[in-house]
Structure formats: structure tokens, C-alpha cells
Design a protein around this motif. Structure first.
Motif: not given
Length: 211
Positions: A46, A70, A33, A29-30
């Protein structure tokens, strides 16, 4: 003198909403992003979905602490985004129950079709090759379809990275993916590169649709 903002310069908001128990999806996910934020005019943020397991169970499972940078998203906050990337681990070939529970809570948004027309991509983590690398993605697509959202598949836009045969790599035309194995394996540079590409790709499409 009064100044008015120029037409077409508004920020495109992309939400990366994920669930991660052992950090594999969080790492992806990072990177997603970063890819989304590499597109000019896009603001990617996020978000985590709520945990449904008790602290006692989490301790027995030796799950690490959740990312403290987050925030946990509320269903109604989905309305603020122009586009999405949803990430989750596989459980027996389908999306994790925590993420399904989050989608199950979007009934009011479904009833009004408030998310219809918004683009969304999917990324994931499985244990092994037979753990649902494509089936897990398909269980996510059903959620998007009922909301009238526009599924944005990765296709083969990642180029030669899609055809890598000399190392283990998760993912498919449906989106970016990684293998967790017994939990000790972390996403490789190639898998993270695919995640970055997906974030950028979906962000570009979201920006075009908004304009």
C-alpha cells in the motif's frame, strides 16, 4: 556450492496507490491488497499519494489522520512495480485533485514511457449514484493511456455480485467502487468483496504478463 534462483520464481510486485480523505478509499485499498496478496508469488503493498491540503484546511474539514502504516510514495518508486491498482475519491465527477497532482508529477516517466506496458486497475469512492461512479474511472483511464499502461477493467468477472439489486453497491465493469453518502456510510461487505476480487484479478494478470 553456488545456488542460483530458479527461473520464473521472482516475486511479482503490485502497488496499490491511493488517496483517501475520509478513509473510504483506504478501506477499499486494504481489501484490494488482501486480494492481491492471496495470489501466490505476488507481493502487494500500500502507498499513499502526497496530500495537497494544508493542516488547517484538513482540520476545518474534520478529516481523520492519515494511516501511519502506509508510506507516501514518490513518483520514481512507480518504476519498481510490475502492476498497479490506483484508488481515489471523486470530486465533482472526476478524480480528486490530489491524485491528479500526483499523475501530473510523472512527466519524466511519461517522456521516457517508463511505465508503458504495465497493467493497472482503478477503484474509487463517490458520494451518491450521480457522483461519477463511471466518469471518475474514465478520468483515470486517460492517465494510463498517456503512459502507455494497460488498463485492466473488472468486466463482469465478479459474477452475480455485479448484478445485485437488493442493496446499494458501488462499482462497475471499470472497477470496484463504494458510496460514501454524507461521509457516514462505510463500504459494505459486498463492496469490499468486489475490491478483494479486483485485487486478486489484477494481480493474477500482472503475474501472467511478467512471466
Amino acid at each position: 556450492m553456488i545456488f542460483f534462483p530458479a527461473m520464473g520464481t521472482s516475486t511479482t510486485k503490485v502497488y496499490i496507490v491511493y488517496y483517501s480523505l475520509y478513509k473510504h478509499v483506504e478501506m477499499m485499498a486494504r481489501e484490494v491488497q488482501k486480494g492481491a496478496n492471496s495470489v501466490e508469488g505476488v507481493e502487494a503493498s500500500l502507498w499513499q499519494v502526497p496530500e495537497t491540503l494544508s493542516n488547517a484546511i484538513m482540520e476545518k474539514m474534520k478529516a481523520p489522520s492519515k494511516a501511519d502504516d502506509v508510506p507516501v510514495i514518490k513518483v520514481e518508486q512507480l518504476l519498481d512495480a510490475d502492476g498497479f491498482l490506483f484508488g481515489f475519491p471523486s470530486r465533482f465527477g472526476v478524480m480528486a485533485a490530489q491524485f491528479k497532482a500526483f499523475f501530473d508529477a510523472t512527466g519524466e516517466l511519461w517522456a521516457s514511457q517508463a511505465l508503458a506496458g504495465k497493467p493497472a486497475g482503478i477503484f474509487w469512492s463517490t458520494g451518491f449514484h450521480g457522483g461519477g461512479q463511471e466518469l471518475t474511472a474514465l478520468t483515470g483511464i486517460t492517465q494510463l493511456a498517456h503512459h502507455g499502461m494497460l488498463f485492466v477493467p473488472l468486466g463482469y468477472t465478479f459474477g452475480s455480485g455485479m448484478f445485485e439489486m437488493n442493496e446499494v453497491k458501488g462499482g462497475s465493469p471499470y472497477g470496484a467502487g463504494t458510496y460514501a453518502s454524507d461521509g457516514s456510510r462505510e463500504p459494505t461487505d459486498l463492496e469490499l468483496g468486489q475490491a478483494f476480487h479486483q485485487g486478486k484479478y489484477v494481480a493474477q494478470i500482472t503475474k501472467k504478463l511478467k512471466s
